[in-house]
Design an enzyme around this catalytic site. Structure first.
Site, PDB file in Angstrom:
ATOM      1  CE  LYS A 205      -3.225   3.059   0.649  1.00  0.00           C
ATOM      2  NZ  LYS A 205      -2.301   4.194   0.448  1.00  0.00           N
ATOM      3  CB  VAL A 265      -0.015   6.024  11.167  1.00  0.00           C
ATOM      4  CG1 VAL A 265      -0.536   4.827  10.392  1.00  0.00           C
ATOM      5  CG2 VAL A 265      -0.792   7.273  10.794  1.00  0.00           C
ATOM      6  N   GLY A 266       1.888   4.513  13.361  1.00  0.00           N
ATOM      7  CA  GLY A 266       2.614   3.304  13.780  1.00  0.00           C
ATOM      8  C   GLY A 266       2.020   2.707  15.049  1.00  0.00           C
ATOM      9  CD  GLU A 283      12.081   4.295   8.979  1.00  0.00           C
ATOM     10  OE1 GLU A 283      12.053   5.192   9.855  1.00  0.00           O
ATOM     11  OE2 GLU A 283      12.077   4.501   7.765  1.00  0.00           O
ATOM     12  CB  CYS A 317      12.323   9.085   9.457  1.00  0.00           C
ATOM     13  SG  CYS A 317      10.983   8.567   8.445  1.00  0.00           S
ATOM     14  CD  GLU A 415       9.700  12.834  11.847  1.00  0.00           C
ATOM     15  OE1 GLU A 415       8.551  12.397  11.965  1.00  0.00           O
ATOM     16  OE2 GLU A 415      10.624  12.184  11.334  1.00  0.00           O
TER      17      GLU A 415
END
Ligand code: SIN
Length: 513
Positions: A205, A265-266, A283, A317, A415
């Site tokens: 996806k 979301v992780g 990740e 990231c 971040e």
């Protein structure tokens, strides 16, 4: 006027169509890898609802393509195809898997310019950076095509003479690979190549913002002879993502999820996978410190700051998030940094001299604007930039340097994911470590120092999964990429990355004479 339509396998052909994207398609028709269908069970397919969504160029807002807006029913079909394909793919000889992957690698290399053009068109990255991404991404395919041949088991020396112990390594099954917009090719090859080498079959996806690269890669995998159902690509709009990802997480036939994206979301993915004790590799985001000590080579530190911070306009990231500069070289570092930033040309990445492209969408631009405004309202100083650049385009934000960052500012903890260098001055090594580790995130960290003892001391103390020493670009196919703390679970790349897709089976042969 010539009109174009899509044939059943998603290629652009002449004919009638009422689509609003015709002008753009005409311009892109030389890019034979631009697709308008998703890829399931070796076929180019639309959504079961026939819904579509638009993919646009962030540099100018032009619509590039309309592609299927899929739902759970479509993912179910892909899962069934992947499950059927798994029986064969997991049982063919690793040498044959390797050969097919190598064919795919060769086609990816042959088509590298087209792939880079697609990355720039849908992601906004300067073309030279897109070429670098294609090379980087392809290196995962090459690496894992070789590793496929080296997935071995073990014979364990036992204490009991009548028993012999074996351990075999086996693919975990069908896996869901969910990737981010910022490296639309490399984030897929990093996961997919390891999964294929291990013998898993995959449902990819890609990011809603950058699905065209993934579809082009699927076309090349198809041409390479990778059997149907082994690689499937499901596409969906922002509104469909939750149901597509939710299905992949909850369907027990999908044995693992590998995700690159936000921490937020992780965490949801981790929770959704827990009831089935599904394998997860996450990740997630970072808040990388970039520490420049008094003994550093300032010219190298400045060049490294530019290359690691402005890669993909800061949307990485591993991009440095907080620059900590020691008082003895603070002024010199800033002076040199401002000179280099003044040279960065912002604009459409397809223009040769452009070094900084747009951000991916409005939400990202607004996030950066808020972070900078919040910092300024709490006492930060803007030395350059610090505003949107509407004359260049709606999604552009000027390369920015802000100083006097404090703990109370959002930019200290969050971040940034944009072209903003935020700087703090420090006095002692102890202080630098305190600030560097004062975050829930732990992906990458960077140290610039000429003192070997300090390099080893600080590398050991930094709470991160990866450390760059006098180096701003640390990624490579052969190393274990990943973080600690809330930055993720598991590793991608290197022989370590294979482990995410393998299970051990221990076999005890007993009653031996
Ligand atoms: C990322 O930071 O989002 C990935 C970048 C990389 O693989 O270098």
């Amino acid at each position: 006027m010539i009109l174009y339509r899509l044939n059943t396998i998603g290629h652009i052909v002449k004919g009638n169509s009422s689509s609003v994207i015709m002008n753009q398609l005409r311009k892109l028709s030389h890019l034979h890898l631009i697709k308008q269908r998703a890829y399931v069970d070796g076929k180019w397919v639309g959504a079961s609802t026939e819904k579509v969504f638009q993919v646009s160029n962030p540099a100018n807002g032009e619509i590039l393509s309309e592609i299927p807006d899929m739902n759970e029913k479509d993912v179910e079909a892909a899962t069934k195809a992947a499950l059927t394909a798994f029986k064969k793919w997991s049982n063919i000889r690793p040498y044959d898997r390797s050969k097919l992957m190598r064919n795919w690698f060769d086609l990816m290399v042959k088509n590298q310019e087209t792939l880079a053009q697609i990355i720039t068109l849908e992601g906004g990255k300067p073309y030279a950076e897109s070429v670098a991404e294609v090379n980087y991404g392809n290196s995962y395919i090459e690496f894992y095509a070789e590793e496929a041949k080296r997935i071995n088991g073990e014979i364990i020396s036992g204490t009991q003479p009548t028993k012999q112990y074996f351990v075999t390594s086996n693919p975990i099954g069908v896996v869901g690979l969910i990737t981010s917009f910022n490296f639309p090719l490399a984030m897929i090859t990093r996961k997919l190549s390891a999964a294929l080498a291990a013998g898993c079959t995959c449902i990819i996806k890609p990011s809603t913002d950058t699905p065209l690269t993934a579809l082009a890669m699927a076309e090349l995998a198809h041409q390479a002879g990778i059997p149907k159902g082994v690689v499937n690509v499901i596409t969906g709009s922002h509104g469909s993502n939750a149901s597509i990802v939710g299905y992949l997480c909850s369907n027990p036939d999908v044995k693992g999820i590998s995700f690159t994206g936000s921490v937020e979301v992780g965490k949801i993915i981790n929770e959704r996978c827990a009831p089935n004790i599904k394998r997860v590799c996450l990740e997630l985001g970072g808040n990388a410190p970039f520490i420049v000590y008094n003994s550093a080579n300032v010219a190298n530190a400045v060049q490294s700051a530019i290359s690691s911070k402005f890669r993909c306009s800061g949307q990485a990231c591993v991009a440095p998030n907080r620059f900590l500069v020691q008082d003895g070289i603070y002024d010199c570092f800033i002076e040199n940094l401002l000179v280099e930033i003044g040279k960065l040309k912002m604009g459409d990445g397809s223009h040769k001299d452009v070094k900084v492209g747009p951000l991916i969408n409005v939400a990202q631009v607004e996030k950066i604007r808020h972070l900078v405004e919040d910092a300024v309202s709490k006492g930060a100083n803007v030395l350059i930039g610090g505003r949107k650049a509407p004359l260049v385009g709606d999604l552009f934000y000027e390369p920015t340097v802000i100083t006097d960052i404090r703990e109370t500012m959002h930019i200290y903890r969050e971040e940034i994911f944009g072209p903003v260098i935020s700087i703090l001055k420090f006095r002692t090594e102890e202080e630098s470590l305190l600030v560097a580790n004062q975050t829930d995130l732990g992906l990458a960290g960077y140290i610039f120092s000429g003192d070997i003892n300090q390099i080893f001391r600080v590398s050991k103390e930094l709470e991160v999964g990866m450390v760059g020493v006098n180096e701003g670009i640390i990624s490579a196919a052969e190393i274990p990429f990943g973080g600690i703390k809330s930055s993720g679970i598991g590793r991608e790349g290197g022989h370590h990355g294979l482990r995410e897709f393998l299970d051990y089976k221990y076999i005890c042969v007993g009653n031996l004479n």
